[in-house]
Design a protein around this motif. Structure first.
Motif, mmCIF file in Angstrom:
data_model
loop_
_atom_site.group_PDB
_atom_site.id
_atom_site.type_symbol
_atom_site.label_atom_id
_atom_site.label_comp_id
_atom_site.label_asym_id
_atom_site.label_seq_id
_atom_site.Cartn_x
_atom_site.Cartn_y
_atom_site.Cartn_z
ATOM 1 N N ALA A 30 0.797 -1.233 0.094
ATOM 2 C CA ALA A 30 -0.077 -0.024 0.092
ATOM 3 C C ALA A 30 0.756 1.287 -0.089
ATOM 4 C CB ALA A 30 -1.019 0.002 1.246
ATOM 5 N N ASN A 31 1.909 1.137 0.735
ATOM 6 C CA ASN A 31 2.807 2.382 0.659
ATOM 7 C C ASN A 31 4.380 1.810 1.317
ATOM 8 O OD1 ASN A 31 4.264 4.768 2.041
ATOM 9 N ND2 ASN A 31 2.367 5.677 1.198
ATOM 10 N N GLY A 32 5.398 2.136 0.573
ATOM 11 C CA GLY A 32 6.532 1.675 0.863
ATOM 12 C C GLY A 32 7.200 2.066 1.609
ATOM 13 N N TRP A 33 6.973 3.467 2.131
ATOM 14 C CA TRP A 33 7.639 4.080 3.122
ATOM 15 C C TRP A 33 7.011 3.581 4.409
ATOM 16 C CZ3 TRP A 33 6.514 6.810 7.634
ATOM 17 C CH2 TRP A 33 7.658 7.630 8.344
ATOM 18 N N ASP A 34 5.920 3.205 4.665
ATOM 19 C CA ASP A 34 5.118 2.703 5.639
ATOM 20 C C ASP A 34 5.518 1.152 5.965
ATOM 21 O OD1 ASP A 34 2.878 3.189 7.637
ATOM 22 O OD2 ASP A 34 2.135 1.536 6.557
ATOM 23 N N HIS A 35 5.572 0.540 5.092
ATOM 24 C CA HIS A 35 6.050 -1.013 5.232
ATOM 25 C C HIS A 35 6.541 -1.598 3.790
ATOM 26 C CE1 HIS A 35 1.895 -1.008 3.602
ATOM 27 N NE2 HIS A 35 2.364 -2.232 2.781
ATOM 28 N N GLY A 36 7.462 -2.426 3.888
ATOM 29 C CA GLY A 36 7.758 -3.026 2.774
ATOM 30 C C GLY A 36 9.179 -2.912 2.249
ATOM 31 N N VAL A 37 9.556 -1.326 2.220
ATOM 32 C CA VAL A 37 10.769 -1.027 2.108
ATOM 33 C C VAL A 37 11.301 -0.457 3.333
ATOM 34 C CG1 VAL A 37 12.007 0.467 0.394
ATOM 35 C CG2 VAL A 37 10.123 -0.607 -0.363
ATOM 36 N N ARG A 38 10.620 0.822 3.526
ATOM 37 C CA ARG A 38 10.920 1.367 4.915
ATOM 38 C C ARG A 38 9.713 0.972 5.846
ATOM 39 N NH1 ARG A 38 15.214 4.780 4.900
ATOM 40 N NH2 ARG A 38 14.898 5.442 6.936
ATOM 41 N N TYR A 39 10.040 1.323 6.809
ATOM 42 C CA TYR A 39 9.008 0.984 8.120
ATOM 43 C C TYR A 39 8.827 1.790 9.034
ATOM 44 C CZ TYR A 39 5.476 -2.276 10.624
ATOM 45 O OH TYR A 39 4.733 -2.993 11.052
ATOM 46 N N ARG A 40 7.846 2.873 9.006
ATOM 47 C CA ARG A 40 7.855 4.144 9.996
ATOM 48 C C ARG A 40 9.028 4.558 10.509
ATOM 49 N NH1 ARG A 40 2.777 1.640 11.903
ATOM 50 N NH2 ARG A 40 2.046 0.325 9.922
ATOM 51 N N GLY A 41 9.983 4.876 9.332
ATOM 52 C CA GLY A 41 10.994 5.528 9.435
ATOM 53 C C GLY A 41 12.147 4.781 9.789
ATOM 54 N N THR A 42 12.073 3.553 9.796
ATOM 55 C CA THR A 42 13.376 2.501 9.710
ATOM 56 C C THR A 42 13.485 2.128 8.237
ATOM 57 O OG1 THR A 42 11.906 0.748 10.354
ATOM 58 C CG2 THR A 42 12.847 1.977 12.069
ATOM 59 N N TYR A 43 14.572 1.334 8.132
ATOM 60 C CA TYR A 43 14.849 1.109 6.737
ATOM 61 C C TYR A 43 14.925 -0.619 6.973
ATOM 62 C CZ TYR A 43 17.373 -0.046 2.136
ATOM 63 O OH TYR A 43 17.264 -0.280 0.884
ATOM 64 N N GLU A 44 13.999 -1.692 6.020
ATOM 65 C CA GLU A 44 13.839 -2.916 6.090
ATOM 66 C C GLU A 44 15.250 -3.437 5.535
ATOM 67 O OE1 GLU A 44 10.554 -5.166 5.942
ATOM 68 O OE2 GLU A 44 9.213 -3.608 6.089
ATOM 69 N N MET A 45 16.297 -3.200 6.053
ATOM 70 C CA MET A 45 17.627 -3.390 5.670
ATOM 71 C C MET A 45 17.939 -4.879 5.148
ATOM 72 S SD MET A 45 21.342 -3.643 7.201
ATOM 73 C CE MET A 45 20.948 -5.313 7.692
ATOM 74 N N GLY A 46 17.611 -5.729 5.871
ATOM 75 C CA GLY A 46 17.877 -7.120 5.660
ATOM 76 C C GLY A 46 17.412 -7.452 4.630
ATOM 77 N N ARG A 47 16.297 -7.398 4.029
ATOM 78 C CA ARG A 47 15.521 -7.898 3.285
ATOM 79 C C ARG A 47 16.117 -7.298 1.711
ATOM 80 N NH1 ARG A 47 10.767 -7.318 -0.040
ATOM 81 N NH2 ARG A 47 10.192 -5.394 0.816
ATOM 82 N N GLN A 48 15.910 -5.887 1.897
ATOM 83 C CA GLN A 48 16.452 -5.157 0.669
ATOM 84 C C GLN A 48 17.751 -5.642 0.459
ATOM 85 O OE1 GLN A 48 14.598 -3.388 -1.103
ATOM 86 N NE2 GLN A 48 12.904 -3.776 0.017
ATOM 87 N N LEU A 49 19.010 -5.544 1.175
ATOM 88 C CA LEU A 49 20.240 -5.898 0.843
ATOM 89 C C LEU A 49 20.125 -7.250 0.280
ATOM 90 C CD1 LEU A 49 23.207 -5.504 0.855
ATOM 91 C CD2 LEU A 49 23.326 -6.343 3.486
ATOM 92 N N THR A 50 19.606 -8.719 1.012
ATOM 93 C CA THR A 50 19.515 -9.861 0.327
ATOM 94 C C THR A 50 18.870 -9.700 -0.963
ATOM 95 O OG1 THR A 50 19.300 -10.414 2.765
ATOM 96 C CG2 THR A 50 18.897 -11.948 0.958
ATOM 97 N N TRP A 51 17.950 -8.951 -1.195
ATOM 98 C CA TRP A 51 17.248 -9.180 -2.505
ATOM 99 C C TRP A 51 18.264 -8.657 -3.598
ATOM 100 C CZ3 TRP A 51 15.870 -6.337 -6.801
ATOM 101 C CH2 TRP A 51 14.754 -7.191 -7.457
ATOM 102 N N ALA A 52 18.830 -7.601 -3.068
ATOM 103 C CA ALA A 52 19.907 -6.869 -4.159
ATOM 104 C C ALA A 52 20.825 -7.894 -4.492
ATOM 105 C CB ALA A 52 20.347 -5.720 -3.831
ATOM 106 N N TRP A 53 21.514 -8.321 -3.290
ATOM 107 C CA TRP A 53 22.580 -9.328 -3.583
ATOM 108 C C TRP A 53 22.236 -10.520 -4.371
ATOM 109 C CZ3 TRP A 53 27.006 -8.614 0.048
ATOM 110 C CH2 TRP A 53 28.128 -9.967 -0.174
ATOM 111 N N SER A 54 21.194 -11.101 -3.966
ATOM 112 C CA SER A 54 20.733 -12.369 -4.919
ATOM 113 C C SER A 54 20.584 -12.096 -6.203
ATOM 114 C CB SER A 54 19.640 -12.977 -4.052
ATOM 115 O OG SER A 54 18.314 -12.047 -3.980
ATOM 116 N N GLN A 55 19.569 -10.857 -6.360
ATOM 117 C CA GLN A 55 19.640 -10.751 -7.788
ATOM 118 C C GLN A 55 20.652 -10.062 -8.666
ATOM 119 O OE1 GLN A 55 16.292 -11.423 -9.377
ATOM 120 N NE2 GLN A 55 16.276 -12.194 -7.384
ATOM 121 N N LEU A 56 21.659 -9.520 -8.059
ATOM 122 C CA LEU A 56 22.689 -9.112 -8.659
ATOM 123 C C LEU A 56 23.612 -10.470 -9.016
ATOM 124 C CD1 LEU A 56 24.789 -6.825 -9.645
ATOM 125 C CD2 LEU A 56 25.667 -6.686 -7.360
ATOM 126 N N LEU A 57 23.775 -11.139 -8.127
ATOM 127 C CA LEU A 57 24.381 -12.534 -8.551
ATOM 128 C C LEU A 57 23.504 -13.323 -9.456
ATOM 129 C CD1 LEU A 57 26.678 -14.374 -7.607
ATOM 130 C CD2 LEU A 57 24.980 -15.467 -5.881
#
Length: 639
Positions: A188-215
């Motif tokens: 519904a809104n990536g700032w609110d959840h899924g990418v960021r989360y109420r000001g934080t960054y969903e770091m683990g998922r975004q890094l892992t996704w970038a890493w796996s797709q780049l590989l």
């Protein structure tokens, strides 16, 4: 009897997650089962003929999207009758969906599988979020609708990113788009959840996704060697990574969007793109029947509910929602993490008969009673006996429940207050002043143990204790409740079952000794000690986080005044669970959930660019003046 799923391709749709096939399901006489008892799926009617490979469909800016087309036929010849088309747009290689395309074509649909912009055979440049993904969808839909073998009717389906592409296209209201099934892509809104989360960054998922797709995309042997030699888990501890100084630096595109997400903390026009903020574009979205599917441990659960509820208010056509006890893409599993829910929790035919029943009605007009289905269908977890099954999982059990409203009719929103003695009660504290203070050290964060984490973070339900599977856990592998920076509030053992179904809200009154800090809340079903689980089992249900500087605003940061008490609203994802007699309801409060979310350095520096980390003293208030509490949606028991 439900037929076994014929085409097991969820792994290709869900970031390479492992795929499991649950046991054969024997339907009970229960109208909540899916598909309903007695419903017979459409049999094979045709041969499937692949009529086009890498058909290059043009878009408005001249870039062409590679598309494979499958058509129903007989004796090697496509039938002449124009038919509806089912479109799936994926960044994960369209060829992985070939078996499903054959299955749908055999049942009378033209099927179009397409690589999204910049992926595999499609032209253009890929970005994880780009406006063109939405307009490309519109252009492709209308191009397909005009083909002589299509009757002008298009439906869309897909999981995760593919579902995002559905939502993006629908926001431009293509005339030929008539229905969608969106599976675990309810962003519904990536700032609110899924990418960021109420000001934080969903770091683990975004890094892992970038890493796996780049590989997966890497053509250079040197890049593959680097990303294979390095471990993404080791880089979690580099807080924060810096541009040009990390393994993603071998590709400026992947590194760029990872850091753009990380450093772009304020909510502004960047986040309002149709591919990131469907809630900004509900009004212009197509008014078509939509089936929203999610899981209690999915990363997009909050958005799935928001999309369903808001579009249902605005649109005239049917909106339906189905939520199971699933992780991201786990619809065909009867377990999540280390917890099992019984065979009825799985939908073995999810990608076939489950979808087909919906599309047969809304794209072909088949009278199969799908329009009579209730608006809400959720799996209520709990009711199991808590034994350890043959796979070593906790038998938590559960059942399907239907409703025409959300929350379900008769639900009461009841506050349970945090007490000075660590208890959780429906009565307000009496003391005018009362608080619990802990020290949070960002160098030693609370590890992520399950939840809606996705990627390689082992999402799902787990006993909340440190474990080698969950870095940065460490020996001696104690329960999280033993940590000094986790404050626990729990009920007495329940005298009777308590059913909780609906949204969860935590109102937390707290202060910090620094200008910024994070605040987390987790709802836990506490099993008592048993033969199979001598120390009990602390089962995580839902959790959330809020960053102090974004406690009341999202378009700009407002730092905390050290020592001042603020009210923080923390909104864990909705859930549905029966807390059984003898269990406890528990709320854990802390300041980190790592590596799912980036760790707050507490310094107030620009996010993603800090050089320092400092400890902070967090005071949780539990007094008559500042009554911190959780609001539980208490639903009527199953009749």
């Amino acid at each position: 009897m439900l037929r076994p799923m014929r085409c097991l391709v969820l792994a290709a749709l869900c970031h390479g997650a492992p795929l499991f096939l649950s046991a054969q399901v024997t339907p009970a006489a229960d109208a909540s089962r899916m598909p309903p008892p007695g419903w017979v799926g459409s049999p094979k009617q045709y041969d499937a003929i692949k009529t086009s490979t890498d058909l290059m469909i043009p878009t408005r800016d001249g870039k062409r999207m590679a598309t494979d087309v499958y058509r129903p036929g007989r004796n090697g010849v496509p039938i002449a009758q124009p038919l509806p088309v089912l479109l799936n747009r994926t960044p994960y290689n369209k060829t992985a969906l070939a078996d499903l395309a054959v299955w749908y074509a055999e049942r009378g649909y033209v099927v179009a599988l397409q690589d999204t912009r910049g992926r595999y055979k499609s032209e253009g440049t890929f970005s994880k979020v780009q406006p063109a993904d939405a307009t490309d969808g519109y252009d492709v839909i209308e191009w397909l609708a005009k083909q002589p073998y299509v009757n002008g009717i298009v439906g869309m389906w897909g999981t995760s990113f593919s579902a995002h592409t559905e939502a993006g296209a629908a926001q431009y209201n293509p005339p030929s788009l008539k229905s969608m099934v969106l599976n675990m892509g309810g962003l519904a809104n990536g700032w609110d959840h899924g990418v960021r989360y109420r000001g934080t960054y969903e770091m683990g998922r975004q890094l892992t996704w970038a890493w796996s797709q780049l590989l997966a995309d890497a053509r250079s042997p040197d890049v593959k060697a680097l990303l294979t030699k390095e471990k993404v888990e080791d880089w979690y501890s580099v807080q924060p990574m810096r541009r040009g100084l990390n393994p993603l630096s071998v590709d400026s595109q992947y590194e760029g969007w990872y850091f753009d997400f990380f450093e772009h903390a304020d909510y502004d026009a960047y986040w309002k793109d149709p591919m990131l903020a469907w809630d900004e574009h509900y009004g212009e979205t197509s008014d078509i029947p939509m089936l929203h599917v999610g899981g209690w441990y999915d990363i997009f659960t909050a958005g799935t509910f928001k999309n369903f509820t808001e579009l249902r208010k605005l649109k005239k056509t049917p909106q339906r929602i189905v939520i199971g006890p699933w992780t991201h893409g786990g619809n065909n599993r009867s377990f999540a993490g280390d917890v099992a829910y019984g065979d009825s929790a799985a939908i073995p035919d999810f990608l076939t008969d489950f979808h087909l029943r919906w599309f047969d009605h809304y794209l072909k007009g088949v009278a199969n009673d799908v329009e009579k289905d209730p608006a809400v269908r959720v799996f209520v977890m709990g009711t199991g006996d808590g034994r350890k099954d043959a796979n070593g999982r906790l038998l938590h059990g559960g059942y399907w429940r239907t409703s025409d409203t959300w929350p379900v009719t008769g639900t009461r929103m009841v506050p349970y207050y945090f007490q000075a003695d660590g208890s959780l009660r429906p009565t307000k504290p009496k003391a005018l002043q009362s608080k619990t203070t802990y020290t949070f050290d960002p160098r030693h964060p609370v590890p992520t143990i399950g939840g809606g984490a996705s990627a390689r973070l082992k999402d799902g339900a787990y006993n909340q204790r440190e474990d080698p599977r969950f870095p940065p856990s460490a020996a001696p592998w104690l329960p999280l409740r033993s940590r000094a920076d986790v404050v626990v509030f729990q009920t007495e053992p329940l005298a009777e079952d308590m059913t909780v179904i609906g949204p969860i809200t935590v109102k937390l009154f707290a202060s910090a000794s620094t200008v910024d800090a994070d605040f987390t809340a987790k709802l836990v079903d506490v099993y008592p000690s048993s033969t199979d689980w001598p120390g009990g089992f602390d089962l995580n249900l839902t959790d959330a986080i809020v960053r102090g500087r974004y406690r009341a605003t999202r378009d700009h940061a407002v730092m905390l005044q050290p020592g001042r008490v603020y009210e923080f609203t923390i909104d864990p994802f909705p859930t549905a669970n029966v807390f059984k007699k003898g269990h406890r309801i528990r709320v854990d409060i802390s300041s980190s959930n790592f590596p799912r979310f980036d760790v707050n350095p507490n310094t107030g520096e620009p996010l993603g660019k800090n050089r320092r980390m400092i400890t902070t003293d967090i005071s949780i208030q539990h007094s008559a003046t500042y009554p911190s509490h959780i609001v539980l949606p208490l639903a009527p028991a199953r009749r």
